[in-house]
Write a protein that holds these residues in place. Structure first.
Motif, PDB file in Angstrom:
ATOM      1  N   GLU A  44       0.795  -1.231   0.000  1.00 28.29           N
ATOM      2  CA  GLU A  44       0.000   0.000   0.000  1.00 28.29           C
ATOM      3  C   GLU A  44       0.827   1.280   0.000  1.00 28.29           C
ATOM      4  O   GLU A  44       0.334   2.330  -0.419  1.00 28.29           O
ATOM      5  N   ASP A  45       2.072   1.224   0.473  1.00 30.50           N
ATOM      6  CA  ASP A  45       2.809   2.456   0.743  1.00 30.50           C
ATOM      7  C   ASP A  45       4.270   2.368   0.340  1.00 30.50           C
ATOM      8  O   ASP A  45       4.853   1.278   0.243  1.00 30.50           O
ATOM      9  N   THR A  78       4.990   7.976   0.399  1.00 29.60           N
ATOM     10  CA  THR A  78       3.670   8.264   0.969  1.00 29.60           C
ATOM     11  C   THR A  78       3.700   8.505   2.465  1.00 29.60           C
ATOM     12  O   THR A  78       2.827   9.198   3.006  1.00 29.60           O
ATOM     13  N   LYS A  79       4.693   7.942   3.164  1.00 32.17           N
ATOM     14  CA  LYS A  79       4.785   8.109   4.617  1.00 32.17           C
ATOM     15  C   LYS A  79       6.242   8.245   5.027  1.00 32.17           C
ATOM     16  O   LYS A  79       7.116   7.562   4.474  1.00 32.17           O
ATOM     17  N   TYR A 110       5.021  11.327  10.206  1.00 29.15           N
ATOM     18  CA  TYR A 110       4.513  10.896  11.515  1.00 29.15           C
ATOM     19  C   TYR A 110       5.555  11.227  12.587  1.00 29.15           C
ATOM     20  O   TYR A 110       6.660  10.695  12.573  1.00 29.15           O
ATOM     21  N   ASN A 151      -1.415   1.332  15.863  1.00 27.33           N
ATOM     22  CA  ASN A 151      -1.212   1.046  14.454  1.00 27.33           C
ATOM     23  C   ASN A 151      -1.393   2.299  13.619  1.00 27.33           C
ATOM     24  O   ASN A 151      -2.347   3.060  13.820  1.00 27.33           O
ATOM     25  N   ILE A 152      -0.481   2.497  12.678  1.00 30.40           N
ATOM     26  CA  ILE A 152      -0.611   3.572  11.697  1.00 30.40           C
ATOM     27  C   ILE A 152      -1.450   3.086  10.524  1.00 30.40           C
ATOM     28  O   ILE A 152      -2.298   3.811  10.010  1.00 30.40           O
ATOM     29  N   THR A 153      -1.198   1.868  10.108  1.00 28.54           N
ATOM     30  CA  THR A 153      -2.013   1.141   9.133  1.00 28.54           C
ATOM     31  C   THR A 153      -2.104  -0.286   9.658  1.00 28.54           C
ATOM     32  O   THR A 153      -1.417  -0.639  10.618  1.00 28.54           O
ATOM     33  N   PRO A 154      -2.908  -1.142   9.038  1.00 37.84           N
ATOM     34  CA  PRO A 154      -2.919  -2.536   9.483  1.00 37.84           C
ATOM     35  C   PRO A 154      -1.539  -3.191   9.443  1.00 37.84           C
ATOM     36  O   PRO A 154      -1.263  -4.106  10.223  1.00 37.84           O
ATOM     37  N   SER A 157       2.909  -0.810  12.838  1.00 39.90           N
ATOM     38  CA  SER A 157       2.642  -0.519  14.251  1.00 39.90           C
ATOM     39  C   SER A 157       3.836   0.200  14.861  1.00 39.90           C
ATOM     40  O   SER A 157       4.946   0.179  14.321  1.00 39.90           O
ATOM     41  N   GLU A 175       3.823  -7.825   6.924  1.00 34.60           N
ATOM     42  CA  GLU A 175       3.032  -8.056   5.722  1.00 34.60           C
ATOM     43  C   GLU A 175       3.431  -9.390   5.097  1.00 34.60           C
ATOM     44  O   GLU A 175       4.623  -9.699   4.985  1.00 34.60           O
TER      45      GLU A 175
END
Length: 239
Positions: A44-45, A78-79, A110, A151-154, A157, A175
């Motif tokens: 995703e990122d 993206t992050k 973040y 969690n920032i995304t699933p 963490s 992942e």
């Protein structure tokens, strides 16, 4: 997942936290370390783990040059996940130390708010670049983190551990059965696992030492890939 180390170089660091490339200065008793942010590509990122110190070669950021070699543009990120805000972890967030142009303009940054607020009180502490932090504070890209863990995304963490700094935080990215761990300056080099030492350079050296012992056990049990920000010889460690 794909791990891309973005090594800016091996450096000597003096007591004023001034950095010089190891290859360009006389060897001395100064502290030696690599500076090595990481890009993690998930489903995703495009995730940056810390931002580097903004070192340049030929007038262009080394990190950007390394990304380009991988056919990745800095605008793809993206992050950006910050472990803490010492200058060798955040100065690279700006294309130039004297401008407000972000290196990763499309990324959400973040930042642990308590860590940032603490840093702003450290006038005269050479580990922090307060001018950069003030400019960073004005950007629209920040996600201020205030929780101790979550969690920032699933897949991503975090946990506020303290240790190296009062509100230093670490990250896991999980992942497809793979676990990446980024302990940042609580676990910056492989040698920190060989010598169980409470370092005086840490805000709470004993806590950082105890955390390393815990993480070492978990890493072996769960087959973590440990990312080493300051190790001059190895980027990713599997125990």
């Amino acid at each position: 997942m794909r791990i891309i180390p973005l090594k800016e170089g091996n450096f000597l660091v003096n007591k004023n936290k001034e950095f010089a490339l190891l290859s360009e200065v006389d060897n001395s008793l100064s502290l030696k370390m690599a500076i090595q942010p990481f890009l993690i590509i998930t489903n995703e990122d495009y995730v940056m783990l810390d931002g580097g110190n903004g070192w340049k070669e030929g007038g262009k950021l080394v990190v950007e040059q390394l990304l380009n070699q991988e056919n990745i543009n800095r605008t793809d990120i993206t992050k950006v996940l910050l472990s803490h805000v010492h200058k060798d972890h955040v100065d690279g967030l700006f294309l130039d130390i004297n401008t407000n142009e972000l290196t990763f303009p499309n990324a959400v940054i973040y930042i642990q708010k308590r860590e940032f607020d603490y840093a702003l009180t450290q006038t005269g502490n050479p580990s922090f670049d307060l001018d950069v932090l003030e400019r960073l504070k004005q950007t629209a890209n920040i996600n201020w983190m205030e929780e101790d863990n979550g969690n920032i995304t699933p897949a991503i963490s975090f946990e506020v551990t303290g240790g190296h700094t009062p509100f230093h935080q670490v990250f896991w990215i999980k992942e497809d059965g793979e676990i990446i761990f980024y302990g940042a300056d609580n676990l910056p080099q492989r040698g920190y696992l060989k010598l169980h030492i409470a370092y005086k350079s840490d805000f709470d050296g004993r806590k950082a030492m105890e955390l390393r012992q815990l993480w070492e056990k978990q890493a072996k049990e769960e087959n973590w890939k440990i990312l080493l920000y300051h190790d001059m010889q190895i980027s990713v460690l599997t125990l």
